[in-house]
Every structure is written in C-alpha cells, then in structure tokens.
Write an enzyme that holds these catalytic residues in place. Structure first.
Site, mmCIF file in Angstrom:
data_model
loop_
_atom_site.group_PDB
_atom_site.id
_atom_site.type_symbol
_atom_site.label_atom_id
_atom_site.label_comp_id
_atom_site.label_asym_id
_atom_site.label_seq_id
_atom_site.Cartn_x
_atom_site.Cartn_y
_atom_site.Cartn_z
ATOM 1 C CB CYS A 99 -0.945 0.001 1.195
ATOM 2 S SG CYS A 99 -2.011 -1.457 1.253
ATOM 3 C CG HIS A 392 -6.136 1.438 -0.462
ATOM 4 N ND1 HIS A 392 -5.012 2.135 -0.873
ATOM 5 C CD2 HIS A 392 -5.676 0.338 0.211
ATOM 6 C CE1 HIS A 392 -3.933 1.488 -0.474
ATOM 7 N NE2 HIS A 392 -4.306 0.395 0.174
ATOM 8 C CB CYS A 422 -0.206 0.762 7.745
ATOM 9 S SG CYS A 422 -1.907 0.684 7.135
#
Length: 436
Positions: A99, A392, A422
C-alpha cells in the site's frame, strides 16, 4: 532531535513536486470494470503530461508501481512510457511496496534527482481490483509444465489423469499475508482489541471521512487534481470518485455486521477501505530545472522514512513507526505541521496509530525514544477525508495523498504536511512535504 537529512541535490536544489494528477477512484467492478491497471496508468500519465505542457523529452525517468501484478505486463512503468508517446529512451522501471508503493516510486525518483542522474521524472502507481490475475492450482500448474515436456500422447494423458475436479478450479489472488495467513481485516481486529477501539469510534471515523470527502468535492477542491476518465465504449465519463457516501448517517454504519471476526468483531465493510480501481502520478524535478521551464512547483519533498515491524500482531502500525523518523529527518515536530494525512486502511488501524503517536509509553518502551511523537490535532487530520471514503487502489494511494495535501497546503497559504501509511508485510511509510 536526531540528525536532519536535507533532501537536496549536490548543487543545493530542493526536490520539487511540480504537479500531480489522478483518475477518479472507482469501486471494484463498477466504472473501470475490465480496464487493466496498465491502461489506467497510461490514462493518468498521458493526461498529466498534457496538462503540464511539459515536453515529453524533458522526463528522463518513470518509476511506477502495481501491487496486483498482471503477468502479461510485468513492467507497468515501461508499458506506460511506450503507450503514452513518451520518448522511447526514457528509463522506466516498476516497484512494489504494497500500500506504500507510490511512496516508494516517489522516493526512487527523488534519489535519482539527488544523485544527479536525472533532472525530471514521473512517479506513481495504478491498481485494478476488477482485472485480476486468476491463476490455477499448484497441482494443475505442475502437470501443465510436465505435459509440455512429455514426448508422447500417452504420457500426456497419464499426467492429466492425475488431476481431480478440484484441481481445475480457478485460484484468485491471495488476500492473506503469505507468511502468516492473516487477512488485513484480521490484523485490524487485533488492533481494535489491543488498543480498546470500539465499534462506535470506528464508525464515527468512517462517517467523518465520507462527510469530509463529499464536502471536498462539493466545494470544488479536487477538480484540479482529478481528471475525467473516458472509458470504453465512451458513453459515460467518470468525473468523480464513486465510493463516497455523503448522505449516510451513523445509524447506517451501525447496521452492518462484522466482516472478519463475525462473532465478536467490530471491523465492517463500512469502516474499512473498499477494493478500488484507479491510478495517480506526480512529476518531480530539481528546483532549478523547474525554474528553467518556468514552472511553479506545487511544493517540495522535505523528508521520507520507511520502516518494518513483525507481521504476527498489530502489523499495521507503520505510521506510528515511520512518522517520528520522517519528522526527525525534516527537523520538525508534530506541532510544526499544518496538515496530517494518514492512510485509512481501516478505521481501527487509523485510530490505533493516532493513539500511539501520542503515547509516551510506546515511544519509550517500543521506539526507544525519550518522548512521544506528538498528539494528532483533529483540526489538521485528514481534513478532506481519507481512503475509507475515496477508496484505495493500492499502488495509487500515496500519490493521491501527496497531491491532495500539497493543494490543500497552498490553499492555506503554505506550510508543512505529513503523509503516512501502513502497508502489508508490517511496512510503514511517511513523507513530509512543504508548500510555499
């Protein structure tokens, strides 16, 4: 305060972020259904160059990322160069840091700028949760390799006879950590329990995220940084993110059942980020190169930090670990920041990181620091909403956050912004940006 690490070239140039752009973000299997990540990447980079009016030959390097890899286009960066009319001699390579992938892409281009090997580059990422590499079972894969080596038909038939019906079933991409078998949502549940985060707190943060994102769109704050996407068969363009629920109420969130720990859990689909399709990119240059071209940068990259922790327990604490390093390297404290943008993978993860940033005990006993990083001022935090609302697309989120933060800093007259996330594998990323 530890050592400050200025991000400048040998000539003293700062690293300028000249412009940034993204596609609208679309929920899985909606507006971008059937559009692979490489096409989303070409779409956003092509439009970014067109809007900037920077000659394509000025760009000397393109670093791009994709988390959900497609076997037919393993180097998405090079395919974007070849598919957007850029100079074929433009260096291009792909990166992946889960991510935090576009954080890594930006850091790589910045390092090339500081080394003096380039003066301008593009960094970004794209992902599609709608076009997935559906695989085959390990047994079928092995048989297919052996069949290719077999010399006779009888040998091939004998190999195929070993297969059972279950071996022929398609295998979707894994959603769990390879090393632990835990899903991201399982980790979010761990964090909610460890840090005493309630369902009500998670739902409230998710609701806040959607309300602020909806307001940002309503106020026209995102128009400059989000392109209109025209999707085959070109009947209905997509101009805005389609995940934002501006009209929802807290009561709506309370109706959803837990998605991971179905008996005792508090993490739901509504207080988590959805699977999303999209792409984002930024143009970086040395400060002097931007001046030569008559460009006014959005802002500058002040510092960055990457961290890693164990994956078995509460692994989504990347912001709590990487933020103090990034601030230290920038020569700043939390109180110096104008804005804080934290990736909202899950409301539980976000709230846990906020809690630990202000924890003296965590700083002392875990980080080995004398004092807490600092309390997060709610008036500075995710002021335009976050990933729970926008969605996302894994590799695109960092570039979205950085572009969004720089635009908002400029609207506020400048200042410093922290962007942090994160990532799977216990990874963390943080960047400090500056606008004048």
């Amino acid at each position: 305060m530890g050592q400050v690490l200025p991000l400048v070239t040998r000539q003293g140039d700062r690293i300028a972020i000249v412009s940034g752009l993204r596609t609208p973000f679309a929920r899985q299997a909606t507006a971008f259904h059937g559009i692979p990540a490489v096409d989303l990447g070409k779409m956003v980079v092509g439009e970014l160059l067109a809007r900037s009016e920077i000659p394509a030959e000025v760009i000397e390097q393109l670093v791009f990322g994709q988390v959900v890899q497609m076997p037919e286009a393993p180097n998405i960066a090079r395919e974007i160069v070849l598919g957007t009319g850029m100079n074929v001699h433009t260096d291009a390579y792909s990166v992946s840091r889960a991510c935090a992938t576009s954080f890594q892409a930006i850091a790589n281009v910045a390092e090339s700028l500081m080394a003096g090997t380039i003066r301008a580059g593009i960094a970004g990422g794209a992902d599609s949760s709608s076009v997935l590499p559906i695989g085959v079972s390990k047994k079928l894969a092995r048989v297919l390799v052996d069949v290719n080596k077999a010399r006779t038909m009888s040998q091939r038939l004998k190999l195929f006879s070993r297969l059972r019906l279950r071996d022929l079933m398609p295998v979707p991409p894994a959603v769990a950590e390879y090393s632990t078998g835990l899903r991201m949502g399982d980790t979010a549940e761990q964090m909610a329990k460890t840090y005493g985060i309630t369902r009500e707190q998670q739902d409230a943060l998710a609701h806040r995220s959607h309300q602020r994102a909806a307001q940002a769109w309503s106020d026209g704050k995102l128009k400059e940084e989000v392109m209109t996407a025209f999707i085959p068969p070109y009947k209905q363009p997509l101009a805005e993110d389609n995940n934002i629920r501006g009209n929802s109420s807290l009561a709506d969130y309370a109706k959803l059942r837990p998605a991971f720990d179905r008996k005792h859990g508090t993490v739901t689909a509504a207080n988590s980020t959805p699977l999303t399709d999209g792409a984002a990119a930024v143009i970086l240059m040395t400060e002097s190169r931007a001046k030569e071209l008559g460009l006014v940068p959005l802002g500058y990259l002040r510092s960055y930090a990457f961290t890693a922790i164990d994956v078995w327990q509460d692994m989504l604490l990347g912001p709590a670990w990487s933020t103090p390093l990034a601030l230290e390297r920038a020569g700043l404290t939390m109180s110096d920041l104008t804005l804080i943008d934290m990736h909202e993978a899950f409301a539980a993860q976000t709230l846990a990181n906020i809690q630990l940033l202000g924890s003296e005990r965590f700083a002392r006993d875990v980080l080995g620091r004398a004092h807490a990083t600092g309390e997060v001022d709610d008036s500075k935090f995710n002021v335009l909403g976050g990933s729970i609302a926008y969605g996302h697309p894994f590799a695109a989120t960092g570039a979205r956050m950085i572009t969004q933060t720089l635009h908002e800093l400029r609207r506020r007259g400048g200042g410093f912004g922290l962007v942090t996330a994160c990532a799977a594998g216990g990874l963390g990323a943080a960047m400090v940006v500056e606008a004048e």
